[in-house]
Design an enzyme around this catalytic site. Structure first.
Site, short mmCIF file in Angstrom:
data_model
loop_
_atom_site.label_atom_id
_atom_site.label_comp_id
_atom_site.label_asym_id
_atom_site.label_seq_id
_atom_site.Cartn_x
_atom_site.Cartn_y
_atom_site.Cartn_z
N ASP A 84 48.53 18.78 -17.48
CA ASP A 84 48.07 20.02 -17.74
C ASP A 84 47.59 20.36 -19.28
O ASP A 84 48.59 20.68 -19.83
CB ASP A 84 48.58 21.31 -17.10
N ASP A 264 38.44 21.56 -22.31
CA ASP A 264 39.17 21.69 -21.20
C ASP A 264 38.84 20.89 -19.87
O ASP A 264 37.63 21.16 -19.38
CB ASP A 264 38.80 23.29 -20.93
#
Length: 395
Positions: A84, A264
Site C-alpha cells: 500500500d 496513486d
C-alpha cells in the site's frame, strides 16, 4: 518462506528487489471501476470525512490488488500483506499472527479507518522481514483484533509518507510511527530511503501479473535511461500523499494547466479536473456510457486518438492511444460491450480546477512508467522512467 539471520545486516548488494503479485478481482462478476474509485477520491480530498482518527487511504485498487510475502518474528512466519503506497501503517490480523520470542506488546491501542475498510487493535514491536537481508528490529506493527475490507490478505504493508501515521495511536496522537522503509534506512540496512515500483499491464485476458518493488533504491533493469525526479507538491491536500505538480496536453492542446495531484496506484483509472475532462471528452469524441461510467468510442474513434502528454518536472511522459483505453478483452468484466466498443480510462475527478487535487495518476498510468518514491527527510520526491511497456499495445 524467507530465511534470514536474527539480526539485520547492511545489505551488501543494496538496493534489493522483491517480486509482487497482482491479481484482477472479478470473483463476484462485473465491477464498476468508477463507483469504487469515488470513495477513494473523496477520502484523498477531504480527510475529515473519513472518521475522527482516520489517517490513511489504502491501496485498494478496484480491479487489482498487489501482495507481498512479509516475514514477522523469530523464527520467521510469513504473511501475505497488501502492498500500500497510500498508507503508512503495517498491520496483521490477530487471527493469523503468531507471537514469537521477538514479539513485544506496547499496550497502545491503534486503529485506522480506510475508505473501504478498517482495523482496530494493539501495537506490537517485532522483527519484520520484507526480503533477503531486509529485516527491521522492533518495527511497530498493529495486531488487528477487528478488521474489515481486507479478507483476502493477512494485513497491510504501508509504505506511504510517514506523516500519514500521525493519529494512529490512541494515547500518542501527535507521534509519527516510522514506516518499514524508514526503519530499514534508519537502521542502516538500506543505503537510501527510497523504493521503486514496477508494474506491467495485463496482457489479453490474463487475470494475474507480476511486478516488483525495490527497497533502498531502484532497479535499472526495469526501466530505460534515468529516473527523473520532481519534488512532492506543497499544495494541500495532495502534499499529504505522493503528490506532484503537472500539466497535461492532448496532442498539441493543453487541457490541464500546471496544478497539483497525486500518483496513486490505489485508484484504477486516470482522473482529471472537470474542465480538463470536458476538453478531453470533446477532443476524443467520447460518449458517456452509463453501464461502465466511462467514455466510449468506436474503433474508428480509437484510430483517431492522439497522445496524452504529462509534463512533470523536467520531463514529458506520454500515454499513447493504446495506453488510454481499457483492455478490450476485459470489456465485459466492467459491464461493457465486447465488440466494436473502446472504453477510455480518463475520468472526471468531480471538482473544478484549483481544488488542490486536480488529478490522480492511477494504476493505469503506473503500468506504463517505472515509479520511484524518495522519502528522505527534507527532499521528498517522486520520479519516473519509461519501461518496455510504455509504448506497448497490450490493450
Amino acid at each position: 518462506m524467507i530465511f534470514l539471520s536474527r539480526l539485520p545486516v547492511k545489505a551488501a548488494n543494496s538496493p534489493i528487489s522483491v517480486p509482487i503479485t497482482s491479481r484482477l478481482n472479478f470473483s463476484n462478476g462485473t465491477i464498476n471501476l468508477v463507483a469504487h474509485d469515488k470513495a477513494r477520491i473523496q477520502a484523498l480530498r477531504d480527510p475529515s470525512m473519513r472518521g475522527q482518527r482516520l489517517t490513511d487511504v489504502p491501496l485498494m485498487n478496484n480491479y487489482a490488488s498487489y501482495s507481498i510475502p512479509v516475514g514477522i518474528g523469530n523464527p520467521i512466519r510469513t504473511y501475505n500483506l497488501l502492498l500500500d503506497t497510500g498508507s503508512a501503517i503495517t498491520w496483521v490480523r490477530s487471527s493469523v499472527y503468531v507471537r514469537t520470542s521477538t514479539s513485544f506488546c506496547t499496550g497502545q491501542v491503534e486503529g485506522v479507518i480506510y475508505d473501504h475498510g478498517f482495523f482496530r487493535g494493539i501495537e506490537y514491536l517485532d522483527y519484520v522481514t520484507v526480503g533477503p537481508g531486509l529485516t527491521v528490529i522492533l518495527q511497530s506493527i498493529g495486531i488487528a483484533v477487528q478488521s474489515g475490507g481486507f479478507n483476502s490478505y493477512d494485513g497491510i504493508l504501508g509504505i506511504g509518507p510517514v506523516a500519514l501515521t500521525v493519529g494512529s495511536l490512541r494515547d500518542l496522537q501527535e507521534d509519527p510511527i516510522p514506516t518499514v522503509i524508514d526503519s530499514l534506512y534508519g537502521q542502516g540496512t538500506i543505503s537510501e530511503d527510497v523504493f521503486g515500483i514496477f508494474y506491467q499491464p495485463y496482457i489479453n485476458s490474463q487475470l494475474e501479473s507480476t511486478g516488483q518493488i525495490t527497497f533502498g533504491g531502484t532497479d535499472p533493469t526495469k526501466y530505460n535511461g534515468n529516473i527523473l525526479y520532481t519534488p512532492v507538491t506543497d499544495t494541500q491536500p495532495a502534499s499529504r500523499y505522493w503528490g506532484v505538480d503537472q500539466s497535461i496536453m492532448y496532442g498539441q492542446t493543453e487541457i490541464l494547466a500546471r496544478t497539483a495531484g497525486v500518483v496513486d496506484s490505489g485508484a484504477s483509472l486516470l482522473y482529471i479536473s472537470t474542465e480538463a475532462y470536458e476538453l478531453y471528452k470533446a477532443a476524443t469524441g467520447g460518449e458517456y456510457d452509463p453501464a461502465t461510467e466511462l467514455l466510449a468510442i468506436s474503433e474508428d474513434g480509437y484510430s483517431a486518438l492522439q497522445n496524452l502528454h504529462f509534463n512533470i518536472g523536467p520531463q514529458t511522459y506520454t500515454l499513447t492511444p493504446n495506453a488510454q483505453i481499457w483492455p478490450r478483452s476485459l470489456n465485459t468484466k466492467i459491464g461493457g460491450r465486447q465488440a466494436n466498443t473502446v472504453y477510455l480510462i480518463v475520468r472526471d475527478i468531480g471538482t473544478p480546477f484549483g481544488s488542490g487535487l486536480d488529478f490522480i495518476n492511477g494504476y493505469v498510468f503506473m503500468q506504463r512508467f517505472y515509479t520511484a518514491f524518495d522519502a528522505t527527510t527534507g527532499r521528498r520526491r517522486v520520479g519516473f522512467a519509461t519501461t518496455s511497456f510504455t509504448y506497448a499495445s497490450t490493450n
